[in-house]
Design an enzyme around this catalytic site. Structure first.
Site, PDB file in Angstrom:
ATOM      1  N   LYS C  76       0.869  -1.181   0.000  1.00 10.55           N
ATOM      2  CA  LYS C  76       0.000   0.000   0.000  1.00 10.55           C
ATOM      3  C   LYS C  76       0.905   1.230   0.000  1.00 10.55           C
ATOM      4  O   LYS C  76       1.940   1.248   0.698  1.00 10.55           O
ATOM      5  CB  LYS C  76      -0.867  -0.021   1.267  1.00 10.55           C
ATOM      6  CG  LYS C  76      -1.827   1.166   1.400  1.00 10.55           C
ATOM      7  CD  LYS C  76      -2.742   0.976   2.614  1.00 10.55           C
ATOM      8  CE  LYS C  76      -3.775   2.100   2.685  1.00 10.55           C
ATOM      9  NZ  LYS C  76      -4.705   1.921   3.813  1.00 10.55           N
ATOM     10  N   SER C 151      -9.518   2.443   3.208  1.00 13.24           N
ATOM     11  CA  SER C 151      -8.630   3.166   2.339  1.00 13.24           C
ATOM     12  C   SER C 151      -7.691   2.263   1.533  1.00 13.24           C
ATOM     13  O   SER C 151      -7.064   2.742   0.592  1.00 13.24           O
ATOM     14  CB  SER C 151      -7.781   4.151   3.151  1.00 13.24           C
ATOM     15  OG  SER C 151      -7.012   3.465   4.098  1.00 13.24           O
ATOM     16  N   SER C 175      -9.903  -0.067   7.265  1.00 11.80           N
ATOM     17  CA  SER C 175      -9.321   0.074   5.931  1.00 11.80           C
ATOM     18  C   SER C 175      -8.681  -1.155   5.323  1.00 11.80           C
ATOM     19  O   SER C 175      -8.308  -1.118   4.151  1.00 11.80           O
ATOM     20  CB  SER C 175      -8.290   1.211   5.946  1.00 11.80           C
ATOM     21  OG  SER C 175      -8.964   2.442   6.140  1.00 11.80           O
TER      22      SER C 175
END
Lengths: 95, 483, 483
Positions: C76, C151, C175
């Site tokens: 990420k 997210s 997330s």
């Protein structure tokens, strides 16, 4: 809790965010609705409840006082927007 | 209108740890800009703080030295504001739960003694430095200092005169240098004082509005800045004005205070406990272990100097205030076996030279052993006090032991009375006018005239005659001529 | 090849059926060919990946291969990667090539992983749809008109489309779990402190945790073994030993006591989701678990508490983005204020600005008690609810989200309605508990997830239960049409 324009302007100042004039109403509305959501908390009785700052009650670990970082100025300043003579440059700071 | 001055001091003390409070970068003074600012100090995204054990230990030492409560569960908080020398956009400090609670120090000035209460002392990180030289209209930021551990010592507004404030600051300086937690170099910024000053009509309980005089780094300036500010406030109020709560800067050249362009207009620091750090918990065992390592504190040392060395309060006070000097002094005493003589020299000749050369006693070119050796030669009459000063000068600029220099320069004192008598006879023979004056003078006026003959004898012996011996013999011979 | 799990690929590499270079090239080709449909990667690191793959093959040849040697990973874009852009989905860091590796990244490197690239995300991890990314919305491979969740939307989409077998994510309020549910993959948020936060750009420090996102519990266990462990650079990192999460996957779950909170399965819940979750729970009952209804009375309060605490911490954590030492700087700043306000205005998107402002407000003097302090008190009550429940049950199960993936743009104008999507996930971050989402069915063709919640440091049990579930169901093996 509802905010007005001057609240938003003051908050933006504290947070060093420039908000365009035309965006202020939208921010005011959004922030107000978020704060209204948050006001629901007031309905809960929390007398005598200790705030939980860290999810797992822990104690700070201490680090030995030994130098472990070497000079990496060149490497670390590669990402800097403006430097000279090893210093970070900013618009004149007036004291 | 009789006015009373109310003063409180906030003193920032830079702790002499090897590394920063929250990172492993070095804190050594004088490095090239940003060569001691690691990723954590630069607040690169993703970096986190880890707390320096030595900073904790030093803070606790200070707390014990001021008889304070030690905070067994201290909490670091974030003080949020924007400034280029503050990389994270917040300073990690302590607010509600500091490491050191309420304590006190006792001070004495010629106005009397006072106990100054200390509200608390807390740990925090220092900011970087802004360099105001022009870089094409920009300022340069050096973050080497960012993250250096500080303790901020906050007094109650207990002081009533600028002298007390300066004395309090000296006391704090003495304590932190004695403990070895700060090098005490005020010129380098190791200790910085902010003075909160207000006035009120004598007898009034309510405090007046106070101003803050920021970043004063000498004891002398503390006194002068406060005096100036008090005068300004009195004038202001007596002219019908009101004191504005603000921060002011002291200008030593003009001896006046100026309002600082406030960088914290309407600032709300939004303190909250730092989520990247956990509460710092210490137990009694840990604290007692630190107490056992405390060195002799300045007050105790001063008392001992008075009782053990029979020094005056003043001398004892001066010698015990700065630990490197106190240690030096005792080493000299040990070598010379004469506490009074050692005190005179350390506070006299040595201090004079250190000050003239802007040198700290730790870097003195004359060691305690060398000085001690020199004093021994005075005591055993090898040289006179005056010659000793010459020897000291040589030691300072060229090094060497007292014996080496005395030998090399042939400075041994002349004590042989026969030789001295010979010289005296010669001087008397060559100084007929002065001898006549001496004979003509009243007996009680003659003492003053000996000086001339002394000077001649010393000149003739290259300063090496033992003054005591010369005086006695001179008097005898001159008085014999008067009969 | 791309349909194989991490575990299967590890076996293929070990047997020599495929080399890491071949494997890596295969994924890089897939990303190049297909990612324009999903926009799940912000940066691909082809050269680095192939170099790492080559080195992995060499290590294997010389007998030095470990569990993760030669296996691909995507990170990420919240994790700092040395020499590679680390954008956090923001214009603020579009030009930021991190000078150092996050601990999680370093651990994968040391384990021989091959980094395919950095995945898309909501800006600074603030969001539940990946729509706030500076690099544009990420699309759900199950229906490209819909969000992948956030997210960690890019990570979830990349795994769902099998552009990478595995990806790291981060979870502050859901997330990892919510996008895993919306994209039909498996993801786990570990206990707070289990995985180091050093180098994982901070959103809300007391809530953030990094964790694995992959095709199965087995794969997640493999990854968590690499990611977990004490890190001396992170003060909030747990010193507790790390178990081998792979070793207990096959333990029997007979006798497992499952609790289902009545607040989660209320009448408000979409009945189709309720049905899928109940079906999932029945599978576990068939394996010997028992189920009882429990209560987590303060569930609803997790939303206001989270939406004060997270923005408050974020408002402080994001102050370091000021255009001084890295990141976006506006053109020709006129003065310091201009530098700050314009750089931050240009660098941050609307949702980030909103949260910074809410957080700033909540910490202001006068509001701290009513907002921040109150929220932290409610946080303790929420944690208490869970701890009490864990006196009676070993595991808590419910839906991960109240709805399947919504359409891109659907919730843009109403931040509060977006916040409501997190109702089941937020409370775990507040309480520091580990939580996992496993696919348990589809609703109108869109995946939904079942959330497993464990007590502190009970990751092994969560992975074990999920693995057992995945032995008797194949939801986790399903892929979007055409993949």
């Amino acid at each position: 809790m509802s905010l007005d324009r001057s609240d938003v302007e003051r908050i933006a100042y504290l947070a060093r965010l420039a908000i365009d004039e035309q965006d202020i109403p939208a921010y005011t509305e959004n922030l107000s609705s978020i704060l209204q959501l948050v006001d629901e908390m007031q309905a809960i009785d929390t007398t005598g409840v200790e705030p939980l700052a860290h999810p797992l009650d822990g104690e700070q670990r201490l680090r030995a006082d030994e130098v472990s970082e070497i000079n990496q100025r060149e490497q670390l300043q590669k990402v800097a927007p403006a430097t000279e003579a090893g210093l970070f440059l900013v618009p004149k700071v007036i004291e | 209108m009789e006015w009373e001055t109310v003063i409180g001091l906030e003193i920032h003390v830079q702790l002499s740890t090897q590394t920063k409070i929250f990172s492993g970068a070095s804190t050594a003074f004088g490095a090239e800009p940003n060569t001691q600012a690691c990723a954590v100090d630069l607040a690169l995204p993703g970096t986190l703080p880890v707390f320096n054990e030595n900073a904790q230990r030093m803070a606790i030492m200070f707390g014990l030295a001021i008889n304070a409560e030690i905070g067994k569960r201290a909490v670091f908080e974030r003080k949020n504001y924007f400034y280029p020398d503050l990389p994270k956009g917040y300073q990690t400090t302590q607010l509600e739960k500091p490491v050191v609670g309420a304590g006190y120090v006792d001070i004495t000035t010629d106005e009397g003694s006072r106990r100054v209460r200390i509200h608390h002392a807390h740990l925090e990180e220092d900011a970087g430095k802004s360099l105001h030289e022009d870089f094409h209209g920009m300022s340069g930021i050096d973050l080497n200092r960012a993250g250096t551990p500080l303790i901020e010592i906050v007094s109650e507004p207990d002081m009533r005169t600028s002298k007390e404030a300066a004395e309090y600051a000296r006391k704090i300086h003495a304590i932190v240098t004695t403990l070895g937690i700060c090098d005490g170099n005020m010129a380098e910024g190791s200790m910085r004082c902010d003075c909160n000053v207000s006035i009120r009509p004598k007898g009034q309980e309510e405090y007046g509005t106070r101003t803050e005089l920021k970043n004063i780094n000498s004891f002398r300036f503390i006194e002068r800045a406060i005096d100036t500010e008090v005068a300004r406030q009195i004038d202001l109020i007596e002219d019908g004005g009101k004191v504005v709560q603000e921060t002011r800067l002291y200008d030593p050249e003009r001896n006046e205070t100026r309002s600082m362009r406030s960088k914290e207009d309407a600032n709300d620091y939004r303190y909250f406990p730092c989520p990247d750090l956990l509460p710092v918990v210490v137990d009694d065992e840990y604290v007692e272990a630190i107490r056992a390592t405390l060195p002799e504190l300045p007050d105790a040392r001063r008392e001992r100097f008075i009782s053990e060395y029979s020094l005056s309060e003043y001398d004892a006070g001066v010698l015990s205030a700065y630990r490197p000097q106190a240690d030096y002094y005792e080493a000299v005493v040990s070598a010379a076996k004469d506490a009074k003589l050692a005190a005179n020299w350390v506070m006299g000749e040595l201090a004079k030279n250190l000050n003239a050369n802007d040198t700290d006693i730790k870097a003195s070119p004359v060691s305690a052993e060398q000085l001690g050796g020199l004093l021994q030669r005075i005591k055993d009459n090898t040289i006179s006090g005056n010659i000793a000063k010459k020897v000291f000068e040589h030691m300072w600029s060229e090094g060497g032991s007292a014996d080496e220099i005395i030998e090399a320069k042939g400075l041994k004192q002349v004590t042989d009375t026969g030789a001295i008598e010979k010289v005296i006879d010669e001087v008397i023979a060559n100084s007929t006018p002065q001898v006549e004056q001496y004979k003509a003078a009243e007996p009680d006026k003659r003492g003053k005239m000996i000086g001339f003959f002394m000077g001649q004898v010393m000149k003739a012996t290259g300063g090496k005659a033992n003054p005591g011996a010369v005086t006695g013999l001179l008097k005898k011979k001159l008085d014999a001529l008067c009969d | 090849m791309h349909l194989k799990s991490l575990t299967e690929l590890a076996a293929d590499l070990a047997s020599g059926a495929i080399s890491s270079v071949e494997l890596t090239q295969g994924y890089l080709d897939r990303i190049a060919a297909l990612d324009s449909k999903y926009n799940s990667f912000i940066t691909t690191t082809g050269e680095i990946a192939l170099a790492q793959a080559k080195a992995a093959d060499q290590a294997r040849a010389s007998g030095a291969a470990g569990h993760y040697t030669g296996l691909p990973i995507a990170h990420k874009d919240l994790f700092c990667t040395e020499g590679v852009r680390t954008s956090c989905g923001s214009k603020m860091l579009d030009n930021f090539e991190s000078p150092y590796d996050a601990t999680v990244v370093a651990k994968f490197k040391a384990a021989g992983a091959v980094m395919l690239g950095k995945t898309n995300m909501d800006e600074f991890a603030m969001g539940s749809s990946n729509e706030s990314s500076f690099y544009g919305a990420c699309r759900n491979p199950w229906d490209t008109d819909r969000v992948p969740g956030g997210s960690s939307g890019g990570s979830a989409a990349a795994v769902a489309a099998r552009l990478t077998p595995a990806s790291t994510g981060s979870d502050t309020g859901g997330s990892i779990r919510q996008p895993a549910a919306l994209c039909g993959i498996t993801g786990i948020k570990p206990t707070y402190g289990r995985v180091s936060r050093y180098g994982m750009v901070a959103y809300a420090s007391s809530l953030d945790q990094g964790g694995p996102m992959a095709q199965s519990a087995e794969d997640c266990a493999l990854m968590l073994n690499v990611m977990s462990g004490f890190d001396k650079m992170d003060s909030t990192s747990s010193q507790r030993d790390v178990e081998d999460y792979s070793a207990t996957l096959n333990d029997s779950i007979s006798g497992l006591r499952i609790g289902v909170p009545k607040e989660y399965m209320s009448d408000d819940l979409d009945p189709q989701i309720a049905e899928r979750v109940q079906a999932g729970i029945r599978e576990l009952e068939k394996l010997g678990a028992t189920v009882k209804e429990i209560s987590l009375p303060r569930t609803r309060m997790s939303i206001p508490a989270y939406y004060i605490i997270a923005p408050a911490e974020a408002s402080s954590n994001l102050s370091r983005f000021d255009g001084v030492r890295y990141g976006h700087r506006c053109e020709n700043p006129q003065d310091l204020m201009d530098l700050y306000t314009r750089s931050r205005k240009e660098g941050f998107g609307a949702e980030v600005k909103r949260r910074i402002m809410v957080g700033t407000y909540a910490l202001c003097a006068g509001y701290y008690d009513a907002y921040y302090n109150k929220a932290q008190q409610i946080r303790r009550l929420i944690q208490q609810d869970f701890l009490e429940a864990f006196n009676e049950v070993d595991l808590i199960i419910g839906p991960t989200t109240p709805h399947p993936a919504f359409k891109i743009g659907e919730k843009n104008n109403d931040p509060v309605s977006m916040y409501m999507e997190d109702i089941f996930t937020l409370s775990l971050n507040l309480a520091g508990l580990p939580g996992m989402s496993v696919p348990c069915g589809t609703v109108e063709g869109l995946p939904v997830g079942m959330q497993l919640i464990g007590n502190h440091f009970d990751e092994a049990r969560l992975l074990n239960v999920a693995h057992q579930f995945q032995q008797v169901t194949d939801w986790h093996k399903q892929t979007p049409a055409g993949i």
